[in-house]
Scaffold this motif. Structure first.
Motif, PDB file in Angstrom:
ATOM      1  N   LEU A   8       0.780  -1.237   0.099  1.00  0.00           N
ATOM      2  CA  LEU A   8       0.375  -0.056   0.398  1.00  0.00           C
ATOM      3  C   LEU A   8       0.758   1.059   0.296  1.00  0.00           C
ATOM      4  CD1 LEU A   8      -2.537   0.821   0.116  1.00  0.00           C
ATOM      5  CD2 LEU A   8      -2.320   0.547   2.658  1.00  0.00           C
ATOM      6  N   ARG A   9       1.883   1.413   0.692  1.00  0.00           N
ATOM      7  CA  ARG A   9       3.293   2.507   0.901  1.00  0.00           C
ATOM      8  C   ARG A   9       3.255   2.531  -0.914  1.00  0.00           C
ATOM      9  NH1 ARG A   9       8.039   2.634   0.495  1.00  0.00           N
ATOM     10  NH2 ARG A   9       8.262   0.719   1.338  1.00  0.00           N
ATOM     11  N   ARG A  10       3.742   1.911  -1.261  1.00  0.00           N
ATOM     12  CA  ARG A  10       4.087   1.386  -3.034  1.00  0.00           C
ATOM     13  C   ARG A  10       3.046   2.405  -3.615  1.00  0.00           C
ATOM     14  NH1 ARG A  10       9.336  -1.175  -4.445  1.00  0.00           N
ATOM     15  NH2 ARG A  10       9.959  -2.002  -3.045  1.00  0.00           N
ATOM     16  N   VAL A  11       2.481   1.509  -3.698  1.00  0.00           N
ATOM     17  CA  VAL A  11       1.266   2.438  -4.514  1.00  0.00           C
ATOM     18  C   VAL A  11       0.962   3.773  -4.325  1.00  0.00           C
ATOM     19  CG1 VAL A  11      -1.025   2.121  -4.858  1.00  0.00           C
ATOM     20  CG2 VAL A  11      -0.148  -0.137  -4.651  1.00  0.00           C
ATOM     21  N   GLU A  40       0.950   9.669  -5.333  1.00  0.00           N
ATOM     22  CA  GLU A  40       1.561  11.103  -5.213  1.00  0.00           C
ATOM     23  C   GLU A  40       3.122  11.745  -6.777  1.00  0.00           C
ATOM     24  OE1 GLU A  40       3.253   9.978  -1.084  1.00  0.00           O
ATOM     25  OE2 GLU A  40       1.451   9.780  -0.822  1.00  0.00           O
ATOM     26  N   GLN A  41       3.525  10.383  -7.308  1.00  0.00           N
ATOM     27  CA  GLN A  41       4.599  10.813  -7.926  1.00  0.00           C
ATOM     28  C   GLN A  41       4.055  11.051  -9.060  1.00  0.00           C
ATOM     29  OE1 GLN A  41       7.467   7.751  -7.536  1.00  0.00           O
ATOM     30  NE2 GLN A  41       8.328   8.557  -6.164  1.00  0.00           N
ATOM     31  N   GLY A  42       3.221  11.276  -9.170  1.00  0.00           N
ATOM     32  CA  GLY A  42       2.335  11.004 -10.563  1.00  0.00           C
ATOM     33  C   GLY A  42       2.769  10.067 -11.135  1.00  0.00           C
ATOM     34  N   VAL A  43       3.117   8.790 -11.300  1.00  0.00           N
ATOM     35  CA  VAL A  43       3.539   7.654 -12.258  1.00  0.00           C
ATOM     36  C   VAL A  43       2.330   7.061 -12.487  1.00  0.00           C
ATOM     37  CG1 VAL A  43       4.151   5.001 -12.289  1.00  0.00           C
ATOM     38  CG2 VAL A  43       5.327   7.337 -11.228  1.00  0.00           C
ATOM     39  N   ILE A  44       0.699   6.771 -11.252  1.00  0.00           N
ATOM     40  CA  ILE A  44      -0.575   6.981 -11.422  1.00  0.00           C
ATOM     41  C   ILE A  44      -1.088   7.724 -11.624  1.00  0.00           C
ATOM     42  CG2 ILE A  44      -2.335   4.957 -10.639  1.00  0.00           C
ATOM     43  CD1 ILE A  44      -0.032   3.826  -9.465  1.00  0.00           C
ATOM     44  N   ARG A  45      -1.598   8.276 -12.743  1.00  0.00           N
ATOM     45  CA  ARG A  45      -1.651   9.550 -13.283  1.00  0.00           C
ATOM     46  C   ARG A  45      -4.193   9.081 -12.226  1.00  0.00           C
ATOM     47  NH1 ARG A  45      -1.948  10.365 -19.300  1.00  0.00           N
ATOM     48  NH2 ARG A  45       0.407  11.086 -19.723  1.00  0.00           N
TER      49      ARG A  45
END
Length: 155
Positions: free
Chosen positions: A35-38, A43-48
């Protein structure tokens, strides 16, 4: 990003509703660590964002067209205004600036050819700054939107 992040992204691209527990079991990581990784990827915008992919024909959108659009060079300073109008048209589901003879490539959905023609002629061509367009009707969807081919070494 490491191999675990790549695997998380691959799994979520296949099924955006996959539970954190299922992801963690798949990559052999504890649920809290997963969950932390997701969350970091979000937060980094990798997952839009997360979204459902709706079959166009199931909701009456039976025509897809790719439209190459060119801007009037004399009004090129209005480019941001044109882009704002393009973003507001729900019929335009994707838009890219491109190199070559045209300035933008649009993916447009419509109920039928008549409504597509109406949209292109009476709405899109009337946008100040639009000089011309060329439309290509999609005959068949061979490979619909799919996940990105993520690799660690992307340089």
């Amino acid at each position: 990003m490491d191999k675990l992040d790549v695997k998380i992204l691959e799994l979520l691209q296949q099924d955006g509703r996959m539970s954190n527990v299922d992801i963690s079991e798949n990559i052999h990581l504890s649920p809290p660590q997963c969950l932390r990784r997701v969350r970091v990827l979000e937060e980094q915008g990798v997952i839009r964002r997360y979204a459902a992919l709706v079959a166009p024909s199931a909701v009456g959108l039976d025509v897809t067209a790719f439209v190459a659009l060119s801007l009037d060079r004399a009004q090129f300073k209005q480019v941001r205004e044109v882009e704002s109008v393009i973003r507001a048209f729900p019929e335009i589901v994707e838009c890219y600036t491109i190199s070559g003879d045209f300035d933008y490539l649009l993916k447009v959905v419509s109920h039928d050819l008549k409504s597509l023609s109406h949209f292109l002629t009476d709405r899109l061509m009337q946008v100040p700054g639009v000089a011309g367009l060329r439309s290509m009707i999609c005959l068949e969807e061979v490979k619909p939107l799919s996940g990105l081919p993520i690799k660690l070494d992307h340089h």
